[in-house]
Design a protein around this motif. Structure first.
Motif, PDB file in Angstrom:
ATOM      1  N   ASP A  31      41.770-101.317  56.635  1.00 31.88           N
ATOM      2  CA  ASP A  31      40.560-101.666  57.371  1.00 31.88           C
ATOM      3  C   ASP A  31      39.891-102.914  56.814  1.00 31.88           C
ATOM      4  OD1 ASP A  31      40.745 -99.322  58.984  1.00 31.88           O
ATOM      5  OD2 ASP A  31      39.878 -98.155  57.344  1.00 31.88           O
ATOM      6  N   THR A 147      45.088 -93.352  59.957  1.00 37.16           N
ATOM      7  CA  THR A 147      43.982 -93.634  60.873  1.00 37.16           C
ATOM      8  C   THR A 147      43.674 -95.118  60.873  1.00 37.16           C
ATOM      9  OG1 THR A 147      42.256 -93.334  59.210  1.00 37.16           O
ATOM     10  CG2 THR A 147      42.899 -91.384  60.475  1.00 37.16           C
ATOM     11  N   LYS A 148      43.203 -95.578  62.001  1.00 39.04           N
ATOM     12  CA  LYS A 148      42.703 -96.946  62.130  1.00 39.04           C
ATOM     13  C   LYS A 148      41.886 -96.995  63.408  1.00 39.04           C
ATOM     14  CE  LYS A 148      43.332-101.629  61.182  1.00 39.04           C
ATOM     15  NZ  LYS A 148      44.323-102.641  60.931  1.00 39.04           N
ATOM     16  N   PHE A 149      40.830 -97.768  63.374  1.00 44.28           N
ATOM     17  CA  PHE A 149      39.947 -97.922  64.524  1.00 44.28           C
ATOM     18  C   PHE A 149      39.471 -96.560  65.056  1.00 44.28           C
ATOM     19  CE2 PHE A 149      42.803-101.794  65.190  1.00 44.28           C
ATOM     20  CZ  PHE A 149      41.976-102.628  64.469  1.00 44.28           C
ATOM     21  N   GLY A 150      39.279 -95.608  64.135  1.00 43.06           N
ATOM     22  CA  GLY A 150      38.732 -94.307  64.499  1.00 43.06           C
ATOM     23  C   GLY A 150      39.691 -93.357  65.189  1.00 43.06           C
ATOM     24  N   ARG A 151      40.980 -93.645  65.131  1.00 41.67           N
ATOM     25  CA  ARG A 151      41.928 -92.723  65.763  1.00 41.67           C
ATOM     26  C   ARG A 151      43.121 -92.471  64.852  1.00 41.67           C
ATOM     27  NH1 ARG A 151      44.084 -97.542  69.260  1.00 41.67           N
ATOM     28  NH2 ARG A 151      46.204 -97.437  68.562  1.00 41.67           N
ATOM     29  N   ARG A 152      43.771 -91.347  65.054  1.00 42.23           N
ATOM     30  CA  ARG A 152      44.951 -90.977  64.289  1.00 42.23           C
ATOM     31  C   ARG A 152      46.145 -91.775  64.788  1.00 42.23           C
ATOM     32  NH1 ARG A 152      44.588 -85.433  62.270  1.00 42.23           N
ATOM     33  NH2 ARG A 152      46.706 -85.731  61.527  1.00 42.23           N
TER      34      ARG A 152
END
Length: 162
Positions: A31, A147-152
């Motif tokens: 991130d 996870t990245k950008f709020g998603r799995r």
């Protein structure tokens, strides 16, 4: 487009491509953008291990780069490497990713490596298709492990016998 080994002067271009991927894609599951010291340490580590960092240069500008490193830090994995390839947004769609990955095969073989592995975010169809065209086969799918950008995210492993 010229391919050549990376040098310290290429690090700002490499850093820009890397950080673009960090900020705008799921190609890198970080991130936080890296800094020049981080990429400099990465380059020195690769060079110390005789692992290539290959840049694609056009008109003095780094348009992409590829490298490989240890797959896992245990002796039993010494025949395997994991590669990475990143292309600047302005240079995509010109076959540069393929050229860069292909340029890694001979150095890997010269180091006695037998298997090249790639970890690709599931859903990155362009990268998955590129690797299929290069003879990589899908050997694993790990659902929801990151996870990245709020998603799995799912991770797909591909590998190629060298």
């Amino acid at each position: 487009m010229m391919l050549r080994p990376a040098v310290e002067a290429d690090l700002p271009g490499i850093l820009a491509i890397y950080n673009h991927a960090v900020l705008h894609s799921t190609a890198i599951w970080n991130d936080t953008p890296a800094d020049l010291a981080n990429r400099s340490a990465w380059l020195r580590d690769r060079q110390a291990k005789s692992y290539p960092v290959i840049v694609a240069e056009e008109n003095g500008e780094v348009m992409g780069y590829a490298s490989f490193g240890d797959f896992r830090p245990f002796e039993g994995f010494r025949i395997s490497v994991e590669h990475s390839v990143y292309v600047a947004e302005a240079a995509r769609g010109r076959g540069l990713g393929r050229t860069l990955v292909e340029a890694l095969f001979a150095p890997a073989r010269a180091l006695g490596k037998k298997v090249m592995i790639g970890g690709i975010t599931a859903g990155n169809e362009a990268s998955l298709a590129l690797h299929r065209r290069l003879g990589f086969v899908e050997t694993g799918h790990l659902p929801g492990i990151g996870t990245k950008f709020g998603r799995r995210l799912d991770l797909v492993f591909v590998q190629k016998e060298l």
